[in-house]
Design a protein around this motif. Sequence first.
Motif, PDB file in Angstrom:
ATOM      1  N   ALA A 161       0.827  -1.208   0.000  1.00  7.39           N
ATOM      2  CA  ALA A 161       0.000   0.000   0.000  1.00  7.39           C
ATOM      3  C   ALA A 161       0.861   1.257   0.000  1.00  7.39           C
ATOM      4  N   LEU A 162       1.947   1.253   0.780  1.00  4.51           N
ATOM      5  CA  LEU A 162       2.835   2.416   0.808  1.00  4.51           C
ATOM      6  C   LEU A 162       3.520   2.636  -0.538  1.00  4.51           C
ATOM      7  N   LEU A 163       3.923   1.544  -1.166  1.00  6.13           N
ATOM      8  CA  LEU A 163       4.503   1.674  -2.507  1.00  6.13           C
ATOM      9  C   LEU A 163       3.493   2.275  -3.475  1.00  6.13           C
ATOM     10  N   SER A 164       2.233   1.858  -3.348  1.00  4.88           N
ATOM     11  CA  SER A 164       1.192   2.352  -4.258  1.00  4.88           C
ATOM     12  C   SER A 164       0.929   3.843  -4.041  1.00  4.88           C
ATOM     13  N   THR A 165       0.788   4.255  -2.768  1.00  3.67           N
ATOM     14  CA  THR A 165       0.537   5.669  -2.525  1.00  3.67           C
ATOM     15  C   THR A 165       1.728   6.527  -2.948  1.00  3.67           C
ATOM     16  N   GLY A 166       2.938   6.013  -2.722  1.00  2.85           N
ATOM     17  CA  GLY A 166       4.110   6.751  -3.184  1.00  2.85           C
ATOM     18  C   GLY A 166       4.165   6.870  -4.691  1.00  2.85           C
ATOM     19  N   ALA A 167       3.779   5.782  -5.391  1.00  2.00           N
ATOM     20  CA  ALA A 167       3.769   5.814  -6.858  1.00  2.00           C
ATOM     21  C   ALA A 167       2.725   6.797  -7.372  1.00  2.00           C
ATOM     22  N   VAL A 168       1.562   6.849  -6.710  1.00  2.00           N
ATOM     23  CA  VAL A 168       0.529   7.803  -7.119  1.00  2.00           C
ATOM     24  C   VAL A 168       1.029   9.231  -6.958  1.00  2.00           C
ATOM     25  N   VAL A 169       1.702   9.506  -5.858  1.00  2.00           N
ATOM     26  CA  VAL A 169       2.300  10.837  -5.665  1.00  2.00           C
ATOM     27  C   VAL A 169       3.294  11.126  -6.778  1.00  2.00           C
ATOM     28  N   GLY A 170       4.101  10.126  -7.135  1.00  2.00           N
ATOM     29  CA  GLY A 170       5.071  10.317  -8.204  1.00  2.00           C
ATOM     30  C   GLY A 170       4.423  10.621  -9.535  1.00  2.00           C
ATOM     31  N   VAL A 171       3.329   9.906  -9.843  1.00  2.00           N
ATOM     32  CA  VAL A 171       2.635  10.125 -11.110  1.00  2.00           C
ATOM     33  C   VAL A 171       2.078  11.543 -11.179  1.00  2.00           C
ATOM     34  N   LEU A 172       1.376  11.959 -10.130  1.00  5.06           N
ATOM     35  CA  LEU A 172       0.730  13.265 -10.158  1.00  5.06           C
ATOM     36  C   LEU A 172       1.723  14.420 -10.088  1.00  5.06           C
ATOM     37  N   SER A 173       2.876  14.175  -9.468  1.00  7.05           N
ATOM     38  CA  SER A 173       3.875  15.246  -9.384  1.00  7.05           C
ATOM     39  C   SER A 173       4.808  15.262 -10.585  1.00  7.05           C
ATOM     40  N   GLY A 174       4.612  14.326 -11.519  1.00 10.15           N
ATOM     41  CA  GLY A 174       5.461  14.272 -12.700  1.00 10.15           C
ATOM     42  C   GLY A 174       6.828  13.678 -12.437  1.00 10.15           C
ATOM     43  N   GLY A 175       7.019  13.057 -11.273  1.00  9.16           N
ATOM     44  CA  GLY A 175       8.304  12.456 -10.932  1.00  9.16           C
ATOM     45  C   GLY A 175       8.313  10.963 -11.198  1.00  9.16           C
ATOM     46  N   PRO A 176       9.453  10.313 -11.002  1.00  4.00           N
ATOM     47  CA  PRO A 176       9.556   8.874 -11.226  1.00  4.00           C
ATOM     48  C   PRO A 176       8.775   8.087 -10.182  1.00  4.00           C
ATOM     49  N   LEU A 177       8.151   6.993 -10.599  1.00  5.37           N
ATOM     50  CA  LEU A 177       7.285   6.228  -9.711  1.00  5.37           C
ATOM     51  C   LEU A 177       8.069   5.482  -8.641  1.00  5.37           C
ATOM     52  N   LEU A 178       9.092   4.733  -9.065  1.00  2.00           N
ATOM     53  CA  LEU A 178       9.788   3.850  -8.124  1.00  2.00           C
ATOM     54  C   LEU A 178      10.464   4.601  -6.990  1.00  2.00           C
ATOM     55  N   PRO A 179      11.240   5.665  -7.247  1.00  2.00           N
ATOM     56  CA  PRO A 179      11.860   6.381  -6.125  1.00  2.00           C
ATOM     57  C   PRO A 179      10.845   6.947  -5.143  1.00  2.00           C
ATOM     58  N   ARG A 180       9.725   7.473  -5.643  1.00  2.00           N
ATOM     59  CA  ARG A 180       8.708   8.018  -4.739  1.00  2.00           C
ATOM     60  C   ARG A 180       8.071   6.898  -3.917  1.00  2.00           C
ATOM     61  N   GLY A 181       7.815   5.761  -4.544  1.00  2.00           N
ATOM     62  CA  GLY A 181       7.246   4.636  -3.816  1.00  2.00           C
ATOM     63  C   GLY A 181       8.195   4.108  -2.755  1.00  2.00           C
ATOM     64  N   LEU A 182       9.473   3.986  -3.102  1.00  2.00           N
ATOM     65  CA  LEU A 182      10.458   3.491  -2.133  1.00  2.00           C
ATOM     66  C   LEU A 182      10.652   4.485  -0.980  1.00  2.00           C
ATOM     67  N   ARG A 183      10.582   5.769  -1.277  1.00  2.00           N
ATOM     68  CA  ARG A 183      10.695   6.767  -0.214  1.00  2.00           C
ATOM     69  C   ARG A 183       9.539   6.635   0.763  1.00  2.00           C
ATOM     70  N   GLN A 184       8.325   6.469   0.223  1.00  2.00           N
ATOM     71  CA  GLN A 184       7.155   6.300   1.093  1.00  2.00           C
ATOM     72  C   GLN A 184       7.283   5.035   1.936  1.00  2.00           C
ATOM     73  N   LEU A 185       7.794   3.976   1.305  1.00  2.00           N
ATOM     74  CA  LEU A 185       7.958   2.705   2.008  1.00  2.00           C
ATOM     75  C   LEU A 185       8.986   2.838   3.128  1.00  2.00           C
ATOM     76  N   ALA A 186      10.102   3.479   2.849  1.00  2.00           N
ATOM     77  CA  ALA A 186      11.158   3.621   3.849  1.00  2.00           C
ATOM     78  C   ALA A 186      10.677   4.429   5.059  1.00  2.00           C
ATOM     79  N   ILE A 187       9.941   5.490   4.801  1.00  2.00           N
ATOM     80  CA  ILE A 187       9.446   6.320   5.905  1.00  2.00           C
ATOM     81  C   ILE A 187       8.463   5.532   6.767  1.00  2.00           C
ATOM     82  N   GLY A 188       7.525   4.842   6.113  1.00  2.00           N
ATOM     83  CA  GLY A 188       6.511   4.100   6.855  1.00  2.00           C
ATOM     84  C   GLY A 188       7.092   2.958   7.663  1.00  2.00           C
ATOM     85  N   LEU A 189       7.930   2.147   7.023  1.00  2.00           N
ATOM     86  CA  LEU A 189       8.514   1.014   7.746  1.00  2.00           C
ATOM     87  C   LEU A 189       9.517   1.479   8.798  1.00  2.00           C
TER      88      LEU A 189
END
Length: 381
Positions: free
Chosen positions: A335-363
């Motif tokens: 779920a954290l990867l998904s929400t991070g990827a959605v943020v990446g898509v809407l902000s025009g940034g790369p999906l994977l780095p945003r998803g991994l950042r969200q995952l790292a913060i949450g975990l």
Amino acid sequence: MSAVPGTPRSTSSRDIRRWRRLLADEQYEATVYRRLAQRRGGEEREVLLALAEAEGRHAAHWAALIEQATGAPPRPGRPSTGLRLLALLAQRFGSVFVLALAQQAEARSSYGSEPHATAAMAADEQVHGEVVRGLAARGRARVSGTFRAAVFGANDGLVSNLALVLGVAGAGTGTQAILLTGISGLLAGALSMAAGEYVSVRSQRELIAASAPAPHSPSVVGALDVDANELALVYRARGMAEAEAERHAAEQLAALQGGQPGHGRAAAARPLSPSPGLGVPPEDDGDDVVGSAWAAAGSSFVFFASGALVPVLPFLVGLEEVAALATALVLVSLALLSTGAVVGVLSGGPLLPRGLRQLAIGLGAAAVTYLLGLAFGTTLG
């Protein structure tokens, strides 16, 4: 047959394969923009159709190169997987997410280093990226409030309840205690979020209302002394420069008194019109600016609860403690990867780095809470 701009003197089979792939990519990009245009109207529709037409011109360039090199009707190759997926999404959704993905696709254009693309084509692709960026920015502005509440509400629920469940588990409590704690955390957090959002929106509306002109103000404007021009003080108090305030007030009073100089009363008082730099117009209670407090509270409750439910689900279905904790970690991570990827898509940034950042913060937050639970459990034990 006349030579096509960009035609090489010697053509290899590798060149032809690349042209066929570029031809297919341009055709798919044109399809994406046409499908997006079908779901929009007005200026946005016209802009998207113009982009589709431009991609069609690029496709015609590659088709002409292939035909000139092979002497046969041009046959497109296999388009990129990303563009095929984008065309499918554009057909079914046509949302701001598709525009954000299209923006990223335009940014990956290889025409700057492609020897057989014309300089005009390379420039077109750069401009297309800016055009799609502008369209995506419009979409982001339309969904920014809802998107913020959804992503941050769900993310808060995911992280806070996972941390709570892991902290209690680290302290050595049983499965039933963990389940009860998780459900309590879900309800307490969702209610807290809803109450906080209600107070925030309600307070903002009250601040906006307090800044609006008093309802009786328009009725006295027509009786003001034109020479004294005290209406200028209203505009100066709201941030206008002195000269601009006096000029604007004089125009208002002259209009109210039929353009006649000197003293007198207007035949009929007219409303005090809003002016640049004055903030909120009269009779604006803030509904159009910040929305409904109850709607904001309800959406915050739902979004937080939906995220907070994920760590509790394995315990609700009856899994044992270790299996339930492991399953909760996996579900929350996805779920954290998904929400991070959605943020990446809407902000025009790369999906994977945003998803991994969200995952790292949450975990990371969950891991700290688990370690604290272990420490407290050892101390109390």
